[in-house]
Design a protein around this motif. Structure first.
Motif, short mmCIF file in Angstrom:
data_model
loop_
_atom_site.label_atom_id
_atom_site.label_comp_id
_atom_site.label_asym_id
_atom_site.label_seq_id
_atom_site.Cartn_x
_atom_site.Cartn_y
_atom_site.Cartn_z
N ILE A 13 1.63 -1.54 0.00
CA ILE A 13 0.00 0.00 0.00
C ILE A 13 0.95 0.90 0.00
O ILE A 13 1.29 -1.19 1.53
CB ILE A 13 -0.06 -0.94 0.45
N LEU A 180 0.86 4.16 -11.93
CA LEU A 180 1.20 2.98 -11.13
C LEU A 180 0.01 2.40 -10.40
O LEU A 180 0.17 1.55 -9.53
CB LEU A 180 2.30 3.34 -10.12
N LYS A 181 -1.18 2.82 -10.76
CA LYS A 181 -2.38 2.34 -10.07
C LYS A 181 -2.61 0.86 -10.34
O LYS A 181 -2.14 0.31 -11.34
CB LYS A 181 -3.59 3.16 -10.51
N THR A 182 -3.39 0.25 -9.48
CA THR A 182 -3.76 -1.14 -9.69
C THR A 182 -4.45 -1.31 -11.03
O THR A 182 -4.28 -2.34 -11.71
CB THR A 182 -4.65 -1.64 -8.54
N THR A 183 -5.21 -0.33 -11.45
CA THR A 183 -5.87 -0.41 -12.76
C THR A 183 -4.85 -0.45 -13.88
O THR A 183 -5.06 -1.12 -14.90
CB THR A 183 -6.83 0.77 -12.95
N ASP A 184 -3.73 0.26 -13.73
CA ASP A 184 -2.67 0.20 -14.74
C ASP A 184 -2.08 -1.20 -14.81
O ASP A 184 -1.83 -1.74 -15.90
CB ASP A 184 -1.56 1.20 -14.42
N TYR A 353 5.50 0.22 -3.60
CA TYR A 353 4.37 0.10 -2.67
C TYR A 353 3.62 1.42 -2.59
O TYR A 353 2.40 1.48 -2.76
CB TYR A 353 4.90 -0.33 -1.30
N LEU A 354 4.35 2.49 -2.33
CA LEU A 354 3.72 3.80 -2.21
C LEU A 354 3.14 4.26 -3.53
O LEU A 354 2.07 4.89 -3.57
CB LEU A 354 4.73 4.82 -1.69
N GLY A 355 3.84 3.95 -4.63
CA GLY A 355 3.36 4.37 -5.94
C GLY A 355 1.97 3.85 -6.23
O GLY A 355 1.17 4.54 -6.90
N VAL A 356 1.66 2.65 -5.75
CA VAL A 356 0.32 2.09 -5.92
C VAL A 356 -0.63 2.62 -4.85
O VAL A 356 -1.70 3.16 -5.14
CB VAL A 356 0.36 0.55 -5.86
N GLN A 357 -0.24 2.47 -3.59
CA GLN A 357 -1.15 2.81 -2.50
C GLN A 357 -1.54 4.30 -2.51
O GLN A 357 -2.70 4.64 -2.27
CB GLN A 357 -0.50 2.47 -1.16
N CYS A 358 -0.59 5.16 -2.78
CA CYS A 358 -0.86 6.59 -2.70
C CYS A 358 -1.70 7.11 -3.85
O CYS A 358 -2.26 8.21 -3.74
CB CYS A 358 0.45 7.38 -2.65
N THR A 359 -1.79 6.35 -4.94
CA THR A 359 -2.52 6.85 -6.10
C THR A 359 -3.74 6.02 -6.47
O THR A 359 -4.57 6.46 -7.26
CB THR A 359 -1.61 6.97 -7.34
N CYS A 395 2.33 9.22 1.61
CA CYS A 395 1.11 9.44 0.82
C CYS A 395 0.51 10.81 1.10
O CYS A 395 -0.24 11.34 0.27
CB CYS A 395 0.08 8.36 1.13
N LEU A 396 0.81 11.37 2.26
CA LEU A 396 0.32 12.71 2.59
C LEU A 396 0.90 13.77 1.65
O LEU A 396 0.29 14.82 1.43
CB LEU A 396 0.70 13.03 4.04
N PHE A 397 2.07 13.47 1.08
CA PHE A 397 2.79 14.45 0.25
C PHE A 397 3.05 13.94 -1.17
O PHE A 397 3.84 14.52 -1.90
CB PHE A 397 4.14 14.77 0.90
N TRP A 398 2.41 12.87 -1.57
CA TRP A 398 2.79 12.15 -2.79
C TRP A 398 2.66 13.03 -4.03
O TRP A 398 1.64 13.68 -4.25
CB TRP A 398 1.95 10.89 -2.93
#
Length: 507
Positions: A13, A180-184, A353-359, A395-398
């Motif tokens: 995440i 980088l979303k799960t949809t991607d 991990y952050l690339g997916v979870q944060c977006t 994720c607060l600053f992504w």
């Protein structure tokens, strides 16, 4: 979501980005991938399995299929039977975990039921051997981090500064960060299906890989043949709420571990009751926060090491040995080895991990919300709450815009096999019940009382034989009415340390 030193499965995440709709319609990409050119693999494990490796070129942005391309690293172990059952794509979770080596998973299926499939491992976009691979700040998990619990405004601000700095460092990844979303990744799986020349795929997902499977099945239900989802993510909670739910679950599981240590006090001498072990553990946490062992293992590292006890019982003995050696003899080197093995020094996995979870979804943008929620959770669950909060705080600053998750709908999928231990902390059991509800043709195997995360094909014959039966014949446990599992298996037994008395072992 998943931070672990366990092997393979088992082993939590933007401006200009494509925001996927919440409806379950498959996106029209208009992209036809080129075939994969297979060659030799470079790792000994894949070589020994006779795997082939290659790269798949896919669009950076599926809204612009003729634009910039990226490359996904892919491996394949071909079927060994006269008749093929098609391809089996595998994802180990994370997000951010490398799946390239998982093409060997078929040999773990009992009765050679995996031999009829072409097993496909792949590194998701930005991960591992895929090109380009994400990197932000390899020193973020250095040994001199501030204590996790922000007991003073200064400590809180130190962690906020570190989190903001990490997010800013990630911006150097450029346009990749926007896609980088799960949809991607689900669209990449569809491109992989096309490149392999298959009408349908089979899929085996662990942990976060179950959410990827849910999204793919929602977008491309007609492309799903068979699907195994081990330790399902609850799609209602991605991702902020999911992490708060983990905090409570891991706190429960560490208490279960403390009770196990107390059961074997004759071996470890760490306390004869759960409460005594817990007091000792938190006492060591406080002491190491002030005076790190060897100048390296402070309170943060201590917490990170023992988080693994909440994931996997298979490591309980090794953790107990390190705990006892530190308390009784001052040996800290094993603690360092265990910390290093968590993979926290691996910048690529954390960045991905952050690339997916944060977006995937917008996290709260107001730190006051985070502060309130995490202090509230900490009062009930002090073990992991703040470590988990700071793990996700970038994720607060992504530096990429968040999208809108799909509304998961598995009603058009012909069948799926769900597996979960009822005290799984990384993906709490409620998630598997919810996925069962959303996939009305799925069946759920529960392991009551089990605390291990994502451990199918790890030696539990009751579970693994049903996986084999499903892969061989498409046979699922009969679905029962109501909101509960369709069948149960006893989890693997707790480990017994060497030197334990027979009375203790039989408990």
């Amino acid at each position: 979501m998943k931070r672990t030193f366990a092997a393979v499965a088992v082993a939590g995440i933007a401006a200009g980005c494509l925001v996927m709709p919440s409806a379950a319609a498959a996106p029209a990409t208009g992209f036809t991938p080129a075939p994969i050119h297979w060659g030799d693999c470079t790792t000994s494990k894949l070589e020994a399995a006779g795997a082939q490796c290659g790269f798949l070129a896919v669009p950076l942005d599926y809204a612009d299929p003729g634009g910039a391309k990226i490359s996904l690293a892919v491996s394949r172990v071909e079927h060994k039977t006269a008749r093929s059952q098609g391809v089996m794509l595998v994802n180990p979770g994370g997000p951010g975990a490398s799946g390239l080596g998982l093409s060997v998973l078929g040999r773990s299926v009992p009765d050679h039921a995996g031999d009829a499939y072409d097993w496909i491992g792949f590194d998701p976009r930005g991960v591992g051997s895929s090109r380009p691979a994400l990197s932000c700040d390899p020193n973020h998990f250095r040994y001199d981090r501030p204590p996790y619990v922000p007991a003073t405004p200064r400590l809180e601000q130190s962690w906020l500064d570190l989190s903001k700095s990490y997010a800013a460092a990630c911006a150097k990844n450029g346009a990749l960060l926007q896609h980088l979303k799960t949809t991607d990744v689900a669209q990449d799986m569809e491109s992989l299906r096309k490149a392999l020349g298959e009408e349908q795929i089979n899929y085996y997902g662990f942990s976060y890989g179950t959410y990827l499977g849910q999204v793919y099945a929602t977008l491309y239900p007609q492309r799903v043949r068979r699907m195994v989802l081990d330790s399902s993510v609850d799609p209602r909670d991605v991702w902020y709420r999911a992490n708060l739910n983990q905090d409570v679950a891991f706190n429960r599981n560490i208490k279960i571990y403390f009770a196990w240590l107390a059961r074997y006090d004759s071996v470890y001498h760490l306390g004869a009751t759960e409460d005594a072990v817990e007091r000792l553990w938190y006492g060591q946490l406080a002491a190491l926060t002030t005076d790190p062992a060897g100048g390296l293992i402070g309170g943060d590292e201590w917490t990170d090491v023992f988080l693994q006890a909440g994931y996997y019982r298979s490591g309980w003995v090794k953790l107990a040995d390190a705990f006892a050696d530190w308390v009784h003899e001052g040996k800290w080197q094993d603690l360092k080895s265990l910390y290093d093995a968590t993979g926290k020094g691996g910048d690529n996995g954390f960045a991905a991990y952050l690339g997916v979870q944060c977006t995937d979804v917008q996290w709260p943008v107001n730190w006051d919300r985070w502060r309130l929620d995490n202090w509230s959770a900490y009062l009930r669950a002090p073990f992991e709450t703040w470590g988990n909060a700071w793990f996700n705080a970038p994720c607060l600053f992504w530096p990429a815009e968040a999208g809108t998750p799909v509304t998961v709908d598995g009603s058009k999928v012909a069948g799926a096999l769900l597996i979960d231990e009822t005290l799984d902390a990384a993906t709490p059991y409620a998630g598997s019940l919810e996925v069962r509800r959303l996939f009305p043709h799925a069946s759920l195997i529960a392991e009551p009382g089990g605390t291990t995360h994502a451990d199918s094909l790890s030696g539990d014959a009751c579970v693994d034989d049903q996986v084999a039966d499903y892969l061989a014949k498409g046979a699922l446990p009969a679905r029962k009415p109501g909101d509960h599992a369709d069948t149960t298996c006893a989890p693997l037994p707790d480990p017994v340390p060497a030197g334990a008395s027979a009375a203790k072992a039989s408990g």
